[in-house]
Design a protein around this motif. Structure first.
Motif, PDB file in Angstrom:
ATOM      1  N   LEU A 154     -44.590   5.843   4.241  1.00  0.00           N
ATOM      2  CA  LEU A 154     -45.663   4.896   3.899  1.00  0.00           C
ATOM      3  C   LEU A 154     -46.269   5.315   2.563  1.00  0.00           C
ATOM      4  CD1 LEU A 154     -47.967   4.393   7.011  1.00  0.00           C
ATOM      5  CD2 LEU A 154     -46.619   2.682   5.805  1.00  0.00           C
ATOM      6  N   ILE A 155     -46.368   4.353   1.659  1.00  0.00           N
ATOM      7  CA  ILE A 155     -46.886   4.678   0.319  1.00  0.00           C
ATOM      8  C   ILE A 155     -48.133   3.828   0.072  1.00  0.00           C
ATOM      9  CG2 ILE A 155     -46.377   4.632  -2.155  1.00  0.00           C
ATOM     10  CD1 ILE A 155     -43.336   4.591  -1.272  1.00  0.00           C
ATOM     11  N   TYR A 156     -49.264   4.466  -0.135  1.00  0.00           N
ATOM     12  CA  TYR A 156     -50.495   3.725  -0.452  1.00  0.00           C
ATOM     13  C   TYR A 156     -50.649   3.645  -1.967  1.00  0.00           C
ATOM     14  CZ  TYR A 156     -52.141   4.277   4.395  1.00  0.00           C
ATOM     15  OH  TYR A 156     -52.275   4.223   5.759  1.00  0.00           O
ATOM     16  N   LEU A 157     -50.728   2.421  -2.464  1.00  0.00           N
ATOM     17  CA  LEU A 157     -51.004   2.223  -3.892  1.00  0.00           C
ATOM     18  C   LEU A 157     -52.188   1.277  -4.017  1.00  0.00           C
ATOM     19  CD1 LEU A 157     -47.438   1.589  -5.411  1.00  0.00           C
ATOM     20  CD2 LEU A 157     -48.734   3.730  -5.447  1.00  0.00           C
ATOM     21  N   CYS A 158     -53.041   1.536  -4.985  1.00  0.00           N
ATOM     22  CA  CYS A 158     -54.183   0.652  -5.239  1.00  0.00           C
ATOM     23  C   CYS A 158     -54.238   0.395  -6.741  1.00  0.00           C
ATOM     24  CB  CYS A 158     -55.479   1.330  -4.771  1.00  0.00           C
ATOM     25  SG  CYS A 158     -56.976   0.451  -5.268  1.00  0.00           S
ATOM     26  N   PHE A 159     -53.992  -0.849  -7.135  1.00  0.00           N
ATOM     27  CA  PHE A 159     -54.078  -1.222  -8.551  1.00  0.00           C
ATOM     28  C   PHE A 159     -54.639  -2.622  -8.703  1.00  0.00           C
ATOM     29  CE2 PHE A 159     -50.919   2.152  -8.846  1.00  0.00           C
ATOM     30  CZ  PHE A 159     -51.493   2.906  -9.850  1.00  0.00           C
ATOM     31  N   PRO A 160     -55.559  -2.820  -9.664  1.00  0.00           N
ATOM     32  CA  PRO A 160     -56.253  -1.848 -10.477  1.00  0.00           C
ATOM     33  C   PRO A 160     -56.875  -0.781  -9.582  1.00  0.00           C
ATOM     34  CG  PRO A 160     -56.747  -4.051 -11.266  1.00  0.00           C
ATOM     35  CD  PRO A 160     -55.983  -4.207  -9.991  1.00  0.00           C
ATOM     36  N   ASN A 161     -56.898   0.427 -10.110  1.00  0.00           N
ATOM     37  CA  ASN A 161     -57.138   1.568  -9.255  1.00  0.00           C
ATOM     38  C   ASN A 161     -58.604   1.917  -9.050  1.00  0.00           C
ATOM     39  OD1 ASN A 161     -57.248   4.925  -9.200  1.00  0.00           O
ATOM     40  ND2 ASN A 161     -55.748   3.961  -7.856  1.00  0.00           N
ATOM     41  N   SER A 197     -38.923   2.682   2.742  1.00  0.00           N
ATOM     42  CA  SER A 197     -40.375   2.954   2.819  1.00  0.00           C
ATOM     43  C   SER A 197     -41.140   1.629   2.857  1.00  0.00           C
ATOM     44  CB  SER A 197     -40.848   3.737   1.586  1.00  0.00           C
ATOM     45  OG  SER A 197     -40.015   4.842   1.349  1.00  0.00           O
ATOM     46  N   VAL A 198     -42.415   1.715   3.191  1.00  0.00           N
ATOM     47  CA  VAL A 198     -43.291   0.540   3.119  1.00  0.00           C
ATOM     48  C   VAL A 198     -44.454   0.877   2.190  1.00  0.00           C
ATOM     49  CG1 VAL A 198     -44.913  -0.924   4.406  1.00  0.00           C
ATOM     50  CG2 VAL A 198     -42.672  -0.407   5.378  1.00  0.00           C
ATOM     51  N   PHE A 226     -47.617   1.931  12.633  1.00  0.00           N
ATOM     52  CA  PHE A 226     -46.528   2.841  12.245  1.00  0.00           C
ATOM     53  C   PHE A 226     -46.559   4.090  13.127  1.00  0.00           C
ATOM     54  CE2 PHE A 226     -47.570   0.282   8.553  1.00  0.00           C
ATOM     55  CZ  PHE A 226     -46.316  -0.207   8.213  1.00  0.00           C
ATOM     56  N   ALA A 227     -45.368   4.643  13.371  1.00  0.00           N
ATOM     57  CA  ALA A 227     -45.269   5.819  14.242  1.00  0.00           C
ATOM     58  C   ALA A 227     -45.999   7.008  13.627  1.00  0.00           C
ATOM     59  CB  ALA A 227     -43.801   6.170  14.463  1.00  0.00           C
ATOM     60  N   ASN A 260     -44.762  -8.286  10.670  1.00  0.00           N
ATOM     61  CA  ASN A 260     -45.683  -9.421  10.773  1.00  0.00           C
ATOM     62  C   ASN A 260     -46.103  -9.615  12.238  1.00  0.00           C
ATOM     63  OD1 ASN A 260     -46.062 -12.453  11.388  1.00  0.00           O
ATOM     64  ND2 ASN A 260     -46.385 -12.370   9.179  1.00  0.00           N
ATOM     65  N   GLY A 261     -45.133  -9.543  13.122  1.00  0.00           N
ATOM     66  CA  GLY A 261     -45.426  -9.723  14.548  1.00  0.00           C
ATOM     67  C   GLY A 261     -46.268  -8.579  15.100  1.00  0.00           C
ATOM     68  N   LEU A 262     -45.980  -7.366  14.648  1.00  0.00           N
ATOM     69  CA  LEU A 262     -46.754  -6.208  15.133  1.00  0.00           C
ATOM     70  C   LEU A 262     -48.214  -6.319  14.703  1.00  0.00           C
ATOM     71  CD1 LEU A 262     -44.739  -2.885  14.662  1.00  0.00           C
ATOM     72  CD2 LEU A 262     -44.919  -4.385  16.646  1.00  0.00           C
ATOM     73  N   TRP A 263     -48.411  -6.689  13.431  1.00  0.00           N
ATOM     74  CA  TRP A 263     -49.787  -6.773  12.925  1.00  0.00           C
ATOM     75  C   TRP A 263     -50.527  -7.943  13.597  1.00  0.00           C
ATOM     76  CZ3 TRP A 263     -53.231  -3.682  11.302  1.00  0.00           C
ATOM     77  CH2 TRP A 263     -54.366  -4.133  10.618  1.00  0.00           C
ATOM     78  N   ALA A 264     -49.789  -9.037  13.845  1.00  0.00           N
ATOM     79  CA  ALA A 264     -50.399 -10.175  14.542  1.00  0.00           C
ATOM     80  C   ALA A 264     -50.848  -9.733  15.943  1.00  0.00           C
ATOM     81  CB  ALA A 264     -49.403 -11.326  14.651  1.00  0.00           C
ATOM     82  N   ARG A 265     -50.020  -8.922  16.594  1.00  0.00           N
ATOM     83  CA  ARG A 265     -50.342  -8.456  17.947  1.00  0.00           C
ATOM     84  C   ARG A 265     -51.573  -7.547  17.912  1.00  0.00           C
ATOM     85  NH1 ARG A 265     -51.480  -7.837  22.473  1.00  0.00           N
ATOM     86  NH2 ARG A 265     -50.149  -7.485  24.272  1.00  0.00           N
TER      87      ARG A 265
END
Ligand code: MLT
Length: 404
Positions: free
Chosen positions: A180-187, A211-212, A119-120, A276-281
């Motif tokens: 960008l939103i970070y969520l963690c659950f169960p937290n 957003s992602v 991400f930029a 998907n392609g960016l992360w694969a790269r």
């Protein structure tokens, strides 16, 4: 003259769990007669399940035989593991995820730190407060956080979403829209869970705003209640807005083995680019694939016998969680979590700060926990205990706390 990445100088001196380890080791060195019970870092204590050690041994044999030896693993993961993940973690739950959307890695910690690279830099991040420190620290390293205010413990460019007793430790949708939103659950660290309806609101919000969501599902094996989703892809529309992180550390005891995976759906497109392609790269360039023997061990986790043995391990830790919860409640503490997660989040007594309570427990009861303020400003006056200890030690720790 070479210049260093000065973003690193903005970080706190050391990672939270390293700071705690240093303090505890110093205390242990000067008090060699004391039995210290460590309920700090969320590290497992049960040995690997037999199904896992069998798979490891078999794979080692294969690697020692010319006919079955394997060199570099496919950098995105072996098909046998990607298919097992899709079948068991997704299709069995009615989620539409394909094997080429699974990226096998050495664990969720690395992925949660690395994912921001695609991400930029001028994207704005939102994190829960308190939060697993890796999400923020890795964005600081990249230079995505603005200026640190020591008085509030906050970065100017980060949207902090307070998770408090009042909101059940589930954040409200931010008024100012993050990228960008970070969520963690169960937290981690509060041990709270999110219902499917609440998570659906986040998915809708992310889709509406472009957003992602980076959804950390490392603790999903500990969910015990209905209507708590095991995956964000149980929510409608998540394929177009969410990346999900998984670990084998907490459900299968792989903290020292190292295995995890990240899901990047092909429908997740931003600025006309498929993530998907960016992360694969990124993955293919910087990573040579998790070891064959470890991926075979991961596959064994999904066998019928593996599922049974690992459910027993999860039950063992959740028995600890129940013991901690009930014991501390009986002793008059205010406690949260421990129902859908292996963490218990408690209020430090008598107005103590998180670190004061840390020192108090270490010195008076020889118990190690994690100060809530280490996870963010809203964690101040809270304290985290892990249920990953051995049962006998957990019982002894709670009895010691009761006697204080
Ligand atoms: C924790 O204690 O928060 C976890 O063990 C950290 C991790 O999983 O990296």
């Amino acid at each position: 003259m070479v210049k260093v990445n000065e973003n690193y100088l903005k970080l706190q001196g050391s990672y939270l769990f390293s700071t705690i380890a240093k303090k505890v080791n110093a205390y242990a060195a000067s008090n060699p007669d004391k039995k210290i019970i460590r309920l700090g870092i969320g590290d497992v204590t049960l040995p690997l399940a037999p199904v896992v050690t069998d798979a490891l041994q078999k794979a080692v044999e294969e690697m020692g035989d010319q006919k079955t030896f394997r060199g570099y693993a496919p950098d995105l993961g072996y098909d046998f593991l990607r298919n097992a993940i899709v079948t068991n973690d997704y299709r069995a739950r009615g989620c539409e995820i394909e094997a080429d959307e699974i990226f096998v890695s050495d664990g969720a910690k690395s992925d949660s730190g690395n994912i921001q690279e695609i991400f930029a830099l001028d994207n704005r991040i939102a994190v829960c407060d308190p939060v697993y420190p890796v999400y923020v620290d890795t964005n600081v390293m990249a230079g995505r956080t603005g200026v640190f205010d020591a008085a509030t413990g906050k970065w100017s460019d980060v949207i902090y979403m307070p998770c408090t007793a009042e909101n059940g430790f589930v954040p409200e949708l931010p008024a100012s829209v993050p990228d960008l939103i970070y969520l963690c659950f169960p937290n981690n660290p509060t041990g709270s869970a999110i219902t499917k309806d609440r998570l659906q609101e986040w998915v809708d919000y992310a889709n509406q705003n472009g957003s992602v969501i980076i959804y950390d599902a490392a603790y999903e094996a500990y969910i015990s209640e209905e209507n708590v989703p095991h995956s964000i892809y149980e929510c409608e529309g998540a394929r177009t807005c969410a990346i999900e992180l998984h670990s084998f550390s907490k459900n299968a005891g792989f903290t020292g083995v190292r295995l995890g995976y990240t899901v990047v759906p092909k429908d997740l497109i931003r600025g006309g680019v498929a993530l998907n392609g960016l992360w694969a790269r990124r993955h293919g360039t910087k990573y040579n694939g998790a070891p064959y023997i470890v991926q075979r061990a991961g596959e064994a986790v999904y066998s019928p016998e593996g599922k049974k043995q690992l459910a027993d391990q999860v039950a063992y830790y959740m028995k600890n969680a129940a013991y901690i919860r009930e014991g501390l409640s009986d002793a008059g503490y205010t406690v949260y979590g421990g129902v859908n997660a292996p963490y218990i989040w408690l209020k430090a007594p008598n107005g103590m700060s998180s670190w004061e309570f840390f020192d108090y427990l270490l010195e008076k009861a020889n118990i190690v926990g994690t100060p809530g303020s280490g996870f963010g400003p809203s964690g101040e006056t809270y304290f985290r205990l892990t249920a990953f200890g051995q049962y006998e030690n957990t019982v002894e720790a709670i009895e010691r706390i009761k006697k204080l």
